[in-house]
Design a protein around this motif. Structure first.
Motif, PDB file in Angstrom:
ATOM      1  N   LEU A   1      -4.973   2.511   9.243  1.00 40.67           N
ATOM      2  CA  LEU A   1      -4.274   1.749   8.213  1.00 40.67           C
ATOM      3  C   LEU A   1      -3.972   0.331   8.702  1.00 40.67           C
ATOM      4  O   LEU A   1      -4.153  -0.648   7.957  1.00 40.67           O
ATOM      5  CB  LEU A   1      -2.987   2.481   7.815  1.00 40.67           C
ATOM      6  CG  LEU A   1      -2.200   1.949   6.635  1.00 40.67           C
ATOM      7  CD1 LEU A   1      -3.078   1.722   5.402  1.00 40.67           C
ATOM      8  CD2 LEU A   1      -1.057   2.909   6.318  1.00 40.67           C
TER       9      LEU A   1
ATOM     10  N   VAL B   1       3.532   0.887   2.871  1.00 43.79           N
ATOM     11  CA  VAL B   1       3.461  -0.377   3.601  1.00 43.79           C
ATOM     12  C   VAL B   1       4.206  -1.409   2.773  1.00 43.79           C
ATOM     13  O   VAL B   1       3.843  -1.667   1.617  1.00 43.79           O
ATOM     14  CB  VAL B   1       2.000  -0.811   3.836  1.00 43.79           C
ATOM     15  CG1 VAL B   1       1.957  -2.141   4.567  1.00 43.79           C
ATOM     16  CG2 VAL B   1       1.239   0.263   4.611  1.00 43.79           C
TER      17      VAL B   1
ATOM     18  N   GLY C   1      -3.060   8.442  11.600  1.00 41.89           N
ATOM     19  CA  GLY C   1      -3.319   7.617  10.426  1.00 41.89           C
ATOM     20  C   GLY C   1      -2.852   6.190  10.534  1.00 41.89           C
ATOM     21  O   GLY C   1      -3.252   5.334   9.733  1.00 41.89           O
ATOM     22  N   VAL C   2      -2.029   5.887  11.521  1.00 42.62           N
ATOM     23  CA  VAL C   2      -1.432   4.555  11.613  1.00 42.62           C
ATOM     24  C   VAL C   2      -2.458   3.484  11.981  1.00 42.62           C
ATOM     25  O   VAL C   2      -2.529   2.431  11.331  1.00 42.62           O
ATOM     26  CB  VAL C   2      -0.237   4.545  12.593  1.00 42.62           C
ATOM     27  CG1 VAL C   2       0.286   3.131  12.816  1.00 42.62           C
ATOM     28  CG2 VAL C   2       0.887   5.445  12.071  1.00 42.62           C
TER      29      VAL C   2
ATOM     30  N   TYR D   1       0.864  -1.187   0.000  1.00 42.56           N
ATOM     31  CA  TYR D   1       0.000   0.000   0.000  1.00 42.56           C
ATOM     32  C   TYR D   1       0.897   1.233   0.000  1.00 42.56           C
ATOM     33  O   TYR D   1       1.974   1.230   0.601  1.00 42.56           O
ATOM     34  CB  TYR D   1      -0.882   0.002   1.255  1.00 42.56           C
ATOM     35  CG  TYR D   1      -1.675   1.254   1.460  1.00 42.56           C
ATOM     36  CD1 TYR D   1      -2.932   1.411   0.880  1.00 42.56           C
ATOM     37  CD2 TYR D   1      -1.173   2.299   2.227  1.00 42.56           C
ATOM     38  CE1 TYR D   1      -3.661   2.583   1.069  1.00 42.56           C
ATOM     39  CE2 TYR D   1      -1.892   3.466   2.420  1.00 42.56           C
ATOM     40  CZ  TYR D   1      -3.132   3.601   1.835  1.00 42.56           C
ATOM     41  OH  TYR D   1      -3.850   4.756   2.018  1.00 42.56           O
ATOM     42  N   GLU D   2       0.403   2.296  -0.624  1.00 39.52           N
ATOM     43  CA  GLU D   2       1.127   3.556  -0.593  1.00 39.52           C
ATOM     44  C   GLU D   2       0.160   4.720  -0.781  1.00 39.52           C
ATOM     45  O   GLU D   2      -0.785   4.631  -1.563  1.00 39.52           O
ATOM     46  CB  GLU D   2       2.183   3.590  -1.701  1.00 39.52           C
ATOM     47  CG  GLU D   2       3.001   4.857  -1.710  1.00 39.52           C
ATOM     48  CD  GLU D   2       4.120   4.847  -2.737  1.00 39.52           C
ATOM     49  OE1 GLU D   2       4.969   5.756  -2.664  1.00 39.52           O
ATOM     50  OE2 GLU D   2       4.144   3.945  -3.606  1.00 39.52           O
ATOM     51  N   ASP D   3       0.387   5.780  -0.026  1.00 42.57           N
ATOM     52  CA  ASP D   3      -0.304   7.046  -0.249  1.00 42.57           C
ATOM     53  C   ASP D   3       0.716   8.158  -0.043  1.00 42.57           C
ATOM     54  O   ASP D   3       1.919   7.888  -0.002  1.00 42.57           O
ATOM     55  CB  ASP D   3      -1.560   7.182   0.638  1.00 42.57           C
ATOM     56  CG  ASP D   3      -1.276   7.192   2.133  1.00 42.57           C
ATOM     57  OD1 ASP D   3      -0.138   7.536   2.548  1.00 42.57           O
ATOM     58  OD2 ASP D   3      -2.190   6.863   2.907  1.00 42.57           O
TER      59      ASP D   3
ATOM     60  N   TYR E   1       2.395   7.446   3.776  1.00 42.29           N
ATOM     61  CA  TYR E   1       2.907   6.151   4.237  1.00 42.29           C
ATOM     62  C   TYR E   1       3.189   5.221   3.061  1.00 42.29           C
ATOM     63  O   TYR E   1       2.560   5.312   2.012  1.00 42.29           O
ATOM     64  CB  TYR E   1       1.884   5.425   5.121  1.00 42.29           C
ATOM     65  CG  TYR E   1       1.250   6.272   6.178  1.00 42.29           C
ATOM     66  CD1 TYR E   1       1.865   6.465   7.406  1.00 42.29           C
ATOM     67  CD2 TYR E   1       0.031   6.897   5.944  1.00 42.29           C
ATOM     68  CE1 TYR E   1       1.274   7.252   8.376  1.00 42.29           C
ATOM     69  CE2 TYR E   1      -0.568   7.689   6.909  1.00 42.29           C
ATOM     70  CZ  TYR E   1       0.059   7.866   8.126  1.00 42.29           C
ATOM     71  OH  TYR E   1      -0.525   8.652   9.076  1.00 42.29           O
TER      72      TYR E   1
ATOM     73  N   ILE F   1       4.309  -0.600   8.354  1.00 40.63           N
ATOM     74  CA  ILE F   1       3.772   0.711   7.983  1.00 40.63           C
ATOM     75  C   ILE F   1       4.882   1.719   8.272  1.00 40.63           C
ATOM     76  O   ILE F   1       5.315   1.853   9.422  1.00 40.63           O
ATOM     77  CB  ILE F   1       2.514   1.072   8.792  1.00 40.63           C
ATOM     78  CG1 ILE F   1       1.402   0.048   8.570  1.00 40.63           C
ATOM     79  CG2 ILE F   1       2.049   2.493   8.465  1.00 40.63           C
ATOM     80  CD1 ILE F   1       0.196   0.239   9.489  1.00 40.63           C
TER      81      ILE F   1
ATOM     82  N   LYS G   1      -7.169  -1.696   8.475  1.00 39.42           N
ATOM     83  CA  LYS G   1      -7.455  -2.043   7.077  1.00 39.42           C
ATOM     84  C   LYS G   1      -6.588  -3.220   6.616  1.00 39.42           C
ATOM     85  O   LYS G   1      -7.077  -4.167   5.985  1.00 39.42           O
ATOM     86  CB  LYS G   1      -7.195  -0.807   6.209  1.00 39.42           C
ATOM     87  CG  LYS G   1      -7.501  -0.962   4.754  1.00 39.42           C
ATOM     88  CD  LYS G   1      -7.267   0.377   4.044  1.00 39.42           C
ATOM     89  CE  LYS G   1      -7.687   0.309   2.601  1.00 39.42           C
ATOM     90  NZ  LYS G   1      -7.608   1.625   1.948  1.00 39.42           N
ATOM     91  N   ILE G   2      -5.301  -3.174   6.949  1.00 41.65           N
ATOM     92  CA  ILE G   2      -4.381  -4.243   6.560  1.00 41.65           C
ATOM     93  C   ILE G   2      -4.698  -5.531   7.313  1.00 41.65           C
ATOM     94  O   ILE G   2      -4.726  -6.614   6.720  1.00 41.65           O
ATOM     95  CB  ILE G   2      -2.926  -3.805   6.805  1.00 41.65           C
ATOM     96  CG1 ILE G   2      -2.574  -2.666   5.854  1.00 41.65           C
ATOM     97  CG2 ILE G   2      -1.958  -4.979   6.648  1.00 41.65           C
ATOM     98  CD1 ILE G   2      -1.325  -1.904   6.258  1.00 41.65           C
TER      99      ILE G   2
END
Length: 137
Positions: free
Chosen positions: A66, A29, A62-63, A22-24, A27, A43, A69-70
């Motif tokens: 996330l 991952v 935000g951690v 994942y990436e935004d 962050y 993360i 979700k993961i």
């Protein structure tokens, strides 16, 4: 801010190739190079913060969403029966890379991985510890 000497800054910003889940904008991952179990990811904020004590509230906030979700994806997609969210601060706590990161470790119910051994305490010790911590807050 980035630290040009930090391997996690390089990983989080794509300077070193890695398998990215994942990436935004804040962050990345990635899969852990030395996984505790199949699917273990990290993360990593793209900006450099040594540990939780340096992490801005905005990044800290935000951690956990996330991680949720993961962890949910791990249970749905790879058969995890649960997952640990682990974050170490300082060498005494097991931090080996001094760039804040959070481990998401899938658990399958068939391992003997133990994160800590439960201890004991008493009411007086708890009271003293609580008073010391309250003064530091």
């Amino acid at each position: 801010m980035r630290d040009d000497n930090c391997i996690f800054c390089k990983l989080a910003n794509g300077d070193i190739p890695t398998t990215t889940l994942y990436e935004d904008e804040k962050y990345r991952v990635i899969f852990d190079a030395s996984p505790a179990s199949k699917g273990h990811v990290l993360i990593i904020p793209k900006e450099h913060y040594e540990d939780l004590t340096e992490l801005p509230d905005e990044i800290a906030a935000g951690v956990m969403p996330l991680a949720r979700k993961i962890g949910t994806a791990m249970k749905q997609a790879i058969g995890a029966k649960g997952f640990n969210v682990v974050q170490n601060n300082g060498e005494a706590a097991g931090q080996t890379v001094h760039h804040f990161h959070t481990h998401i470790i899938p658990r399958y119910g068939n391992d003997e991985m133990i994160l800590w051994k439960p201890g004991t305490t008493d009411a007086e010790e708890l009271k003293k510890t609580c008073e010391s911590l309250k003064q530091a807050l």
